[in-house]
Design a protein around this motif. Structure first.
Motif, PDB file in Angstrom:
ATOM      1  N   ASP A  67       0.820  -1.216   0.000  1.00 59.92           N
ATOM      2  CA  ASP A  67       0.000   0.000   0.000  1.00 59.92           C
ATOM      3  C   ASP A  67       0.855   1.268   0.000  1.00 59.92           C
ATOM      4  OD1 ASP A  67       0.630  -1.052   2.691  1.00 59.92           O
ATOM      5  OD2 ASP A  67      -0.256   0.827   3.377  1.00 59.92           O
ATOM      6  N   PHE A  68       2.169   1.135   0.242  1.00 63.52           N
ATOM      7  CA  PHE A  68       3.049   2.314   0.269  1.00 63.52           C
ATOM      8  C   PHE A  68       3.260   2.860  -1.137  1.00 63.52           C
ATOM      9  CE2 PHE A  68       5.736   1.392   4.345  1.00 63.52           C
ATOM     10  CZ  PHE A  68       4.561   1.326   5.092  1.00 63.52           C
ATOM     11  N   GLU A  69       3.216   4.176  -1.245  1.00 62.97           N
ATOM     12  CA  GLU A  69       3.627   4.839  -2.481  1.00 62.97           C
ATOM     13  C   GLU A  69       4.838   5.713  -2.166  1.00 62.97           C
ATOM     14  OE1 GLU A  69       0.493   6.911  -4.443  1.00 62.97           O
ATOM     15  OE2 GLU A  69      -0.862   5.170  -4.441  1.00 62.97           O
ATOM     16  N   PHE A  70       5.882   5.591  -3.028  1.00 64.74           N
ATOM     17  CA  PHE A  70       7.145   6.263  -2.760  1.00 64.74           C
ATOM     18  C   PHE A  70       7.477   7.305  -3.816  1.00 64.74           C
ATOM     19  CE2 PHE A  70       7.805   1.893  -1.101  1.00 64.74           C
ATOM     20  CZ  PHE A  70       8.095   2.193   0.224  1.00 64.74           C
ATOM     21  N   SER A  71       8.372   8.212  -3.414  1.00 60.82           N
ATOM     22  CA  SER A  71       9.012   9.120  -4.368  1.00 60.82           C
ATOM     23  C   SER A  71      10.491   9.159  -3.998  1.00 60.82           C
ATOM     24  CB  SER A  71       8.402  10.526  -4.291  1.00 60.82           C
ATOM     25  OG  SER A  71       8.941  11.350  -5.309  1.00 60.82           O
ATOM     26  N   TYR A  72      11.325   8.853  -4.970  1.00 59.75           N
ATOM     27  CA  TYR A  72      12.775   8.791  -4.731  1.00 59.75           C
ATOM     28  C   TYR A  72      13.385  10.183  -4.823  1.00 59.75           C
ATOM     29  CZ  TYR A  72      17.710   7.757  -5.692  1.00 59.75           C
ATOM     30  OH  TYR A  72      19.076   7.721  -5.661  1.00 59.75           O
ATOM     31  N   GLY A  73      14.265  10.507  -3.866  1.00 61.11           N
ATOM     32  CA  GLY A  73      14.907  11.823  -3.884  1.00 61.11           C
ATOM     33  C   GLY A  73      16.361  11.767  -3.470  1.00 61.11           C
ATOM     34  N   SER A  74      17.139  12.714  -3.972  1.00 62.67           N
ATOM     35  CA  SER A  74      18.552  12.848  -3.608  1.00 62.67           C
ATOM     36  C   SER A  74      18.755  14.134  -2.824  1.00 62.67           C
ATOM     37  CB  SER A  74      19.430  12.866  -4.869  1.00 62.67           C
ATOM     38  OG  SER A  74      19.347  11.643  -5.553  1.00 62.67           O
TER      39      SER A  74
END
Length: 281
Positions: free
Chosen positions: A115-122
């Motif tokens: 159910d997790f939704e992610f956004s990748y960031g640096s």
């Protein structure tokens, strides 16, 4: 007439005649097949010819040397260009490997929490003026980021989003007193909340507060998110208990927590933009 014999021109003629005569004698004694005059002239001018040949040879070598230097300079430029290209490729490879490693870390979390939704960031920058180690990510509202979104590295809690712009956001870390996370100690199942502390942050620690006076929490215990408050999902790892203390302000106890995430070294994170129970008290 006497003036003529004393003149410079007459003296030069005598010198030339003597030189030629000596050349003839030399040619005769060496049995050279050339005529005596030719041999004499050759004898006289041979050193000059050798000198001229030597000069010509050296000039030729100098020309080759200049040409070689030019070739070497060109080859050196080409090698430098190739080296720069290899360095760029290595940097690209390391960047890609870092991203792959990060995705592998988060794959397990995603697998356990579909159910997790992610956004990748640096990490773009760190606030040198902030003692608690806040940092800016290269993702923002355009990527679905919102205030109070949890920030993680693998299954480890890093902090929480507190400021959002269109293309960037600012993350406050676990050791920041402005951060509060519902938590529990996994062994005893005792609940409390984790936040930064104005003293503990100097040692890179945070604080688990709200423990009862009869607490069974001891050093070595593992603290994770409880899901209370609807800001963080439950089950994410926060850190390990270092020591338990009596709280002078209340009759309860608190524990020093060492975060599992190396907050000062993190360069890539995932922001959880959505999960079941988000926003529920």
């Amino acid at each position: 007439m006497k003036r003529f014999f004393r003149s410079k021109g007459f003296k030069n003629l005598v010198v030339i005649a003597v030189v030629i005569f000596l050349g003839v004698l030399t040619a005769a004694f060496t049995h050279n097949a050339s005529s005596p005059i030719t041999s004499a002239l050759g004898t006289v001018f041979s050193p000059l010819q050798k000198l001229s040949a030597a000069i010509s040879e050296n000039l030729g070598e100098l020309s080759v040397s200049f040409e070689s230097a030019s070739v070497y300079e060109e080859e050196n430029k080409e090698l430098k260009k190739e080296l720069e290209e290899y360095r760029k490729q290595l940097a690209d490879y390391n960047e890609m490997k870092k991203k792959v490693d990060s995705y592998e870390e988060f794959y397990g979390v995603k697998k356990q929490n579909p159910d997790f939704e992610f956004s990748y960031g640096s990490v773009l920058s760190r606030d040198a003026a902030d003692a608690y180690g806040s940092f800016t990510l290269n993702i923002g509202s355009k990527d679905g980021i919102a205030v109070d979104d949890p920030v993680i590295y693998g299954e480890y809690v890093v902090g929480i989003v507190k400021k959002v712009n269109f293309s960037t956001c600012v993350v406050y870390t676990l050791i920041d007193p402005r951060v509060n996370i519902g938590a529990l100690e996994s062994g005893t199942r005792e609940y409390g909340y984790v936040s930064g502390d104005a003293t503990l942050y100097k040692d890179g620690l945070c604080k688990l507060s709200g423990l009862d006076a009869s607490t069974s929490v001891v050093g070595g215990g593992v603290v994770c998110t409880s899901g209370a408050g609807g800001v963080f999902p439950d089950g994410l790892l926060i850190g390990q208990v270092k020591a338990v203390h009596n709280d002078d302000v209340s009759s309860g106890f608190y524990a020093d927590i060492e975060p599992f995430a190396e907050l000062s070294k993190i360069s890539d994170v995932f922001v959880i933009t959505s999960f079941e129970g988000q926003g529920e008290e």
